[in-house]
Design a protein around this motif. Structure first.
Motif, PDB file in Angstrom:
ATOM      1  N   ILE A 233      77.715  45.422   1.298  1.00 27.06           N
ATOM      2  CA  ILE A 233      77.609  46.208   2.140  1.00 27.06           C
ATOM      3  C   ILE A 233      75.909  46.627   1.740  1.00 27.06           C
ATOM      4  O   ILE A 233      75.192  47.177   3.474  1.00 27.06           O
ATOM      5  N   ASP A 234      76.213  47.527   0.892  1.00 29.91           N
ATOM      6  CA  ASP A 234      74.581  48.717   0.722  1.00 29.91           C
ATOM      7  C   ASP A 234      74.156  48.293   0.100  1.00 29.91           C
ATOM      8  O   ASP A 234      72.825  48.951  -0.172  1.00 29.91           O
ATOM      9  N   SER A 235      74.185  47.100  -0.807  1.00 27.30           N
ATOM     10  CA  SER A 235      72.882  46.597  -1.836  1.00 27.30           C
ATOM     11  C   SER A 235      72.628  45.484  -1.192  1.00 27.30           C
ATOM     12  O   SER A 235      73.545  44.272  -1.293  1.00 27.30           O
ATOM     13  N   ASP A 236      71.118  45.011  -1.411  1.00 21.56           N
ATOM     14  CA  ASP A 236      70.929  43.200  -2.186  1.00 21.56           C
ATOM     15  C   ASP A 236      71.687  43.331  -3.996  1.00 21.56           C
ATOM     16  O   ASP A 236      71.543  44.601  -4.449  1.00 21.56           O
ATOM     17  N   GLU A 237      71.973  41.902  -4.141  1.00 18.42           N
ATOM     18  CA  GLU A 237      72.157  41.437  -4.980  1.00 18.42           C
ATOM     19  C   GLU A 237      71.441  41.001  -6.309  1.00 18.42           C
ATOM     20  O   GLU A 237      70.761  39.721  -5.691  1.00 18.42           O
ATOM     21  N   LEU A 238      69.987  40.679  -7.278  1.00 17.51           N
ATOM     22  CA  LEU A 238      69.828  39.893  -7.839  1.00 17.51           C
ATOM     23  C   LEU A 238      70.599  39.642  -9.370  1.00 17.51           C
ATOM     24  O   LEU A 238      70.624  40.807  -9.636  1.00 17.51           O
ATOM     25  N   LEU A 239      70.295  38.498  -9.592  1.00 16.98           N
ATOM     26  CA  LEU A 239      70.867  38.777 -11.059  1.00 16.98           C
ATOM     27  C   LEU A 239      69.784  37.449 -12.020  1.00 16.98           C
ATOM     28  O   LEU A 239      69.499  36.468 -11.001  1.00 16.98           O
ATOM     29  N   MET A 256      66.832  31.484 -13.982  1.00 17.72           N
ATOM     30  CA  MET A 256      67.268  31.366 -13.066  1.00 17.72           C
ATOM     31  C   MET A 256      67.598  32.565 -11.914  1.00 17.72           C
ATOM     32  O   MET A 256      68.393  33.643 -13.347  1.00 17.72           O
ATOM     33  N   LEU A 257      66.766  33.291 -11.541  1.00 20.62           N
ATOM     34  CA  LEU A 257      67.248  34.451 -10.140  1.00 20.62           C
ATOM     35  C   LEU A 257      67.903  34.268  -9.102  1.00 20.62           C
ATOM     36  O   LEU A 257      67.363  32.751  -8.467  1.00 20.62           O
ATOM     37  N   THR A 258      68.916  34.928  -9.380  1.00 19.14           N
ATOM     38  CA  THR A 258      69.755  34.764  -7.281  1.00 19.14           C
ATOM     39  C   THR A 258      69.445  35.782  -6.943  1.00 19.14           C
ATOM     40  O   THR A 258      70.086  36.574  -7.186  1.00 19.14           O
ATOM     41  N   LEU A 259      69.587  35.631  -5.343  1.00 20.76           N
ATOM     42  CA  LEU A 259      69.214  36.766  -5.086  1.00 20.76           C
ATOM     43  C   LEU A 259      69.989  37.177  -3.336  1.00 20.76           C
ATOM     44  O   LEU A 259      70.117  36.110  -2.526  1.00 20.76           O
ATOM     45  N   HIS A 260      71.178  37.694  -3.668  1.00 20.51           N
ATOM     46  CA  HIS A 260      72.340  37.630  -1.836  1.00 20.51           C
ATOM     47  C   HIS A 260      71.709  39.437  -1.051  1.00 20.51           C
ATOM     48  O   HIS A 260      72.037  40.148  -1.845  1.00 20.51           O
ATOM     49  N   PRO A 261      71.379  39.098  -0.420  1.00 20.70           N
ATOM     50  CA  PRO A 261      71.104  40.526   0.397  1.00 20.70           C
ATOM     51  C   PRO A 261      72.304  40.874   0.940  1.00 20.70           C
ATOM     52  O   PRO A 261      73.549  40.305   0.803  1.00 20.70           O
ATOM     53  N   ASP A 290      71.113  45.810  -8.442  1.00 25.06           N
ATOM     54  CA  ASP A 290      70.754  46.188  -7.266  1.00 25.06           C
ATOM     55  C   ASP A 290      70.173  47.000  -6.414  1.00 25.06           C
ATOM     56  O   ASP A 290      70.043  48.614  -6.869  1.00 25.06           O
ATOM     57  N   THR A 291      70.264  46.324  -5.557  1.00 26.91           N
ATOM     58  CA  THR A 291      68.668  47.590  -4.583  1.00 26.91           C
ATOM     59  C   THR A 291      69.134  48.304  -3.488  1.00 26.91           C
ATOM     60  O   THR A 291      69.891  47.474  -2.568  1.00 26.91           O
ATOM     61  N   PHE A 292      68.828  49.406  -2.649  1.00 23.80           N
ATOM     62  CA  PHE A 292      69.950  49.957  -1.619  1.00 23.80           C
ATOM     63  C   PHE A 292      69.063  49.659  -0.218  1.00 23.80           C
ATOM     64  O   PHE A 292      69.318  49.974   1.061  1.00 23.80           O
ATOM     65  N   LYS A 293      68.021  49.118  -0.828  1.00 27.80           N
ATOM     66  CA  LYS A 293      67.599  49.111   0.203  1.00 27.80           C
ATOM     67  C   LYS A 293      67.022  47.614   0.126  1.00 27.80           C
ATOM     68  O   LYS A 293      67.020  47.109  -0.864  1.00 27.80           O
ATOM     69  N   PRO A 294      66.433  46.171   1.451  1.00 31.08           N
ATOM     70  CA  PRO A 294      66.135  45.122   1.142  1.00 31.08           C
ATOM     71  C   PRO A 294      65.270  44.601   0.471  1.00 31.08           C
ATOM     72  O   PRO A 294      64.061  45.592   0.848  1.00 31.08           O
ATOM     73  N   LEU A 295      65.120  43.493  -0.071  1.00 34.90           N
ATOM     74  CA  LEU A 295      64.148  42.934  -1.464  1.00 34.90           C
ATOM     75  C   LEU A 295      63.396  42.646  -0.937  1.00 34.90           C
ATOM     76  O   LEU A 295      64.011  41.692   0.311  1.00 34.90           O
ATOM     77  N   ILE A 296      62.102  42.752  -0.963  1.00 30.17           N
ATOM     78  CA  ILE A 296      61.006  41.648   0.180  1.00 30.17           C
ATOM     79  C   ILE A 296      60.376  40.573  -1.091  1.00 30.17           C
ATOM     80  O   ILE A 296      59.854  40.597  -1.855  1.00 30.17           O
ATOM     81  N   LEU A 297      60.045  39.002  -0.752  1.00 31.71           N
ATOM     82  CA  LEU A 297      59.664  38.284  -1.509  1.00 31.71           C
ATOM     83  C   LEU A 297      58.412  38.532  -1.444  1.00 31.71           C
ATOM     84  O   LEU A 297      57.785  38.500   0.262  1.00 31.71           O
ATOM     85  N   THR A 298      57.641  38.245  -2.513  1.00 32.59           N
ATOM     86  CA  THR A 298      56.203  37.749  -2.105  1.00 32.59           C
ATOM     87  C   THR A 298      55.565  36.668  -2.284  1.00 32.59           C
ATOM     88  O   THR A 298      56.782  35.648  -2.616  1.00 32.59           O
TER      89      THR A 298
END
Length: 317
Positions: A233-239, A256-261, A290-298
């Motif tokens: 709820i509070d963050s995007d999760e990048l592993l 490998m990376l997984t991104l769960h918004p 974990d970022t508390f603002k959404p991550l944007i894919l380049t």
């Protein structure tokens, strides 16, 4: 707003350290890059005037040389480099894989790990003895044309010095680069599943960096080792998967990376919960951001993304 997998080792190697850094995800608080440099270029120096840097060494070894001295690094090291540090990076060979975080706020130890006087407390998963500081400060009494590529507002400016930028006789204070190995992170375990903050290693404004290391599973008699399904709820999760076996999903590759918004539920893949029952430990190694603002894919990130990942929880896929 979609869960994604990115295959980090598809980032092509490049000779130059700076050119090899490919930003794959970003927001106003940080940039996340992957790099596969094959050589060090000692014809220039580098200073990031925008951001503190955390460089995670997935493959390779060598040393960074700074005006504070030298820091050796190898597999599993975090290199924390404060903004304004002038440095060169020297690799031992051409096989290098790096995860780079540029933070526009200071990187620090989590507040809850520290006493009111700043020392790391006994319950912290690492201590001052685990922190490696620069050594072997040399005197560079040299004159010439020394180029420092200085990053400001995401642009590189060639700044010319008439004397060697490492020509210092000493340094003092609390602002300096240091190294910490993920292998020295002591896991916090419990009878029941522990929440992600137990893995926290560093923090900054609006994001945290965590370390997943080999550890005992939950040891309550009725515990289920695989983590439960949940929504961020509070963050995007990048592993970022480094090494080992991961009980929460199959088909994991190194790099490998997984991104769960935030807002999208996710959890173990079908069958992995049942497979985990009876297991007593895990040997996974990973870095989580974990970022508390959404991550944007380049665009660079889109080139290595698996768009079908979001459907991988369906039993028929």
């Amino acid at each position: 707003m979609k869960s994604r997998a990115l295959y980090g080792f598809q980032i092509e190697p490049e000779q130059d350290f700076l050119k090899s850094r490919k930003i794959i995800l970003y927001n106003n608080d940080l940039h996340i890059a992957l790099a596969a440099p094959t050589k060090d270029d000692q014809t220039y120096f580098y200073k990031n005037a925008d951001a503190d840097e955390v460089i995670f060494i997935h493959e390779g070894s060598g040393k960074i040389v700074t005006q504070y001295g030298e820091l050796s690094f190898c597999y599993g090291d975090y290199l924390v480099i404060p903004r304004g540090t002038i440095y060169q990076i020297h690799f031992d060979n051409d096989a290098n894989r790096l995860l780079v975080v540029e933070s526009f706020s200071p990187i620090r130890y989590p507040d809850r790990y520290r006493s009111k006087n700043g020392q790391l407390l006994e319950h912290a998963p690492y201590c001052e003895r685990d922190i490696r500081t620069p050594e072997n400060l040399k005197d560079y009494d040299e004159h010439g044309d020394f180029i420092i590529y200085t990053k400001k507002s995401s642009l590189l400016y060639p700044i010319h010095y008439a004397t060697h930028p490492f020509d210092v006789v000493g340094w003092d204070g609390c602002n300096y680069p240091y190294a910490f190995s993920i292998h020295d992170f002591e896991p916090i375990t419990g009878r029941l599943h522990q929440p992600p903050p137990v893995h926290q290693t560093f923090e900054a404004h609006n994001f945290v960096i965590c370390s997943f290391v080999p550890r005992l599973y939950d040891y309550h008699p009725l515990s289920i080792p695989a983590p439960y399904n949940h929504s961020n709820i509070d963050s995007d999760e990048l592993l970022y998967y480094v090494d080992g076996d991961f009980m929460s999903r199959s088909h994991v590759e190194r790099g490998m990376l997984t991104l769960h918004p935030g807002g999208i539920p996710h959890g173990p893949h079908p069958g992995t919960v049942e497979k985990s029952i009876g297991k007593t430990s895990t040997h996974e190694l990973a870095v989580m951001i974990d970022t508390f603002k959404p991550l944007i894919l380049t665009e660079e990130g889109q080139q290595i993304a698996d768009e079908s990942y979001a459907k991988s929880w369906h039993k028929g896929i």
